[in-house]
Motif scaffolding. Structure first.
Motif, PDB file in Angstrom:
ATOM      1  N   ARG A  98       0.866  -1.234  -0.074  1.00 10.73           N
ATOM      2  CA  ARG A  98      -0.124  -0.052  -0.025  1.00 10.73           C
ATOM      3  C   ARG A  98       0.876   1.251   0.025  1.00 10.73           C
ATOM      4  NH1 ARG A  98      -4.734  -0.168   4.392  1.00 10.73           N
ATOM      5  NH2 ARG A  98      -5.346   1.595   2.789  1.00 10.73           N
ATOM      6  N   ARG A 100       0.451   5.286  -1.680  1.00  6.70           N
ATOM      7  CA  ARG A 100      -0.046   6.235  -2.872  1.00  6.70           C
ATOM      8  C   ARG A 100       1.004   7.065  -3.738  1.00  6.70           C
ATOM      9  NH1 ARG A 100      -4.492  10.007  -0.033  1.00  6.70           N
ATOM     10  NH2 ARG A 100      -4.531  10.737  -2.232  1.00  6.70           N
ATOM     11  N   ARG A 103       1.303  13.347  -5.856  1.00  8.05           N
ATOM     12  CA  ARG A 103       0.307  14.237  -6.397  1.00  8.05           C
ATOM     13  C   ARG A 103       0.567  15.038  -7.829  1.00  8.05           C
ATOM     14  NH1 ARG A 103      -2.148  17.491  -0.905  1.00  8.05           N
ATOM     15  NH2 ARG A 103      -2.915  15.599  -0.064  1.00  8.05           N
TER      16      ARG A 103
END
Length: 297
Positions: A98, A100, A103
């Protein structure tokens, strides 16, 4: 086991098991090699034990080398897939770590370049739950960019359109039919999908099937492309229909005349085609500004 063994297994999984494109195989293999070099890992057990923080350190090192946000997101996708593959080889749950991605800033609307389109097709294929679904989505995207089809036109094709030839008869708006040429790469994508599709492609049935065997819906293609453009940092204007616009804009920029473009797009009037002269005007203006001596004063 050695690093070479790990990379060979990963390459075979991508090329033979997942049927990824040569471009994707090269990129994912290079990312895997960099991870193994940095960690010194030489077996599946150690690789499968990597977690999010381990991948974050690897990506931080790559960012220090000047990697862009979009390229970092692509590299993260490759690394998570590599670790998930290792976990499947050791009998563990093949859920990836996991973590991310970076951005991504929303860019100004811009045409979709051929490289971006290739990356979109590769990412969509990589994210597909099954190899045949990835091949299917690639074929649909190539029909829209390589042949200028509307999404509805691509999804209306029947099994009788197989095998793909050098041209394809398309039924457009108002039942108007036209003949469009098919590039070798588009024919190859359709043929690859047809060979992998687990459902019988009957002459009267839809060529492109959904996961359960029914006709593929436009929404599924739109969602897949939306996910890919987020990863690549492309603007929200990078939709399936934008592939058809890019087809027209790139042809016009390469010297195609409006009448020929009108026929290829299936426009009822030349006025509908003339919008692409305005789209291409931005490129012409840039050229003017860069070349005209008065602009440099």
């Amino acid at each position: 086991m050695s690093k070479a063994d790990l990379l060979e297994a990963w390459q075979n999984h991508l090329a033979d098991g997942r049927r990824r494109s040569p471009h994707t195989v090269r990129a994912y293999l290079a990312a895997a090699n960099r991870l193994l070099e940095a960690t010194g890992i030489v077996d599946f057990d150690a690789l499968a034990a990597l977690e999010g923080p381990d991948l974050r350190r690897q990506l931080a090192a790559r960012r220090a080398d000047g990697l862009s946000n979009a390229s970092t997101a692509r590299e993260l996708s490759a690394l998570k897939g590599f670790v998930a593959f290792a976990r499947s080889q050791t009998g563990r749950d093949d859920t990836p770590p996991r973590l991310r991605g970076p951005r991504l800033k929303k860019g100004l609307p811009r045409p979709i370049t051929p490289d971006d389109i290739s990356n979109i097709a590769d990412l969509i294929a990589d994210d597909a739950s099954e190899a045949w679904i990835g091949s299917r989505d690639r074929a649909v995207l190539y029909l829209m960019y390589g042949a200028g089809l509307r999404i509805a036109e691509a999804l209306s094709l029947k099994g009788s359109d197989l095998p793909p030839g050098e041209t394809l008869q398309v039924t457009g708006k108002g039942g108007k039919q036209r003949i469009v040429p098919l590039l070798p790469i588009v024919r190859a994508a359709i043929t690859d999908y047809a060979a992998k599709c687990p459902y019988p492609l009957d002459n009267d049935g839809p060529l492109f099937r959904g996961a359960k065997g029914g006709a593929l819906s436009q929404g599924m293609v739109q969602k897949a492309m939306a996910r890919a453009r987020v990863v690549l940092g492309l603007p929200s204007t990078a939709t399936p229909h934008a592939l058809r616009h890019s087809f027209a804009t790139h042809l016009l920029g390469a010297g195609a005349d409006l009448r020929s473009l009108q026929e290829l797009l299936g426009h009822a009037s030349l006025g509908s085609t003339q919008i692409y002269t305005k789209v291409d005007a931005a490129t012409l203006l840039d050229t003017y500004r860069n070349a005209h001596p008065r602009e440099k004063d």
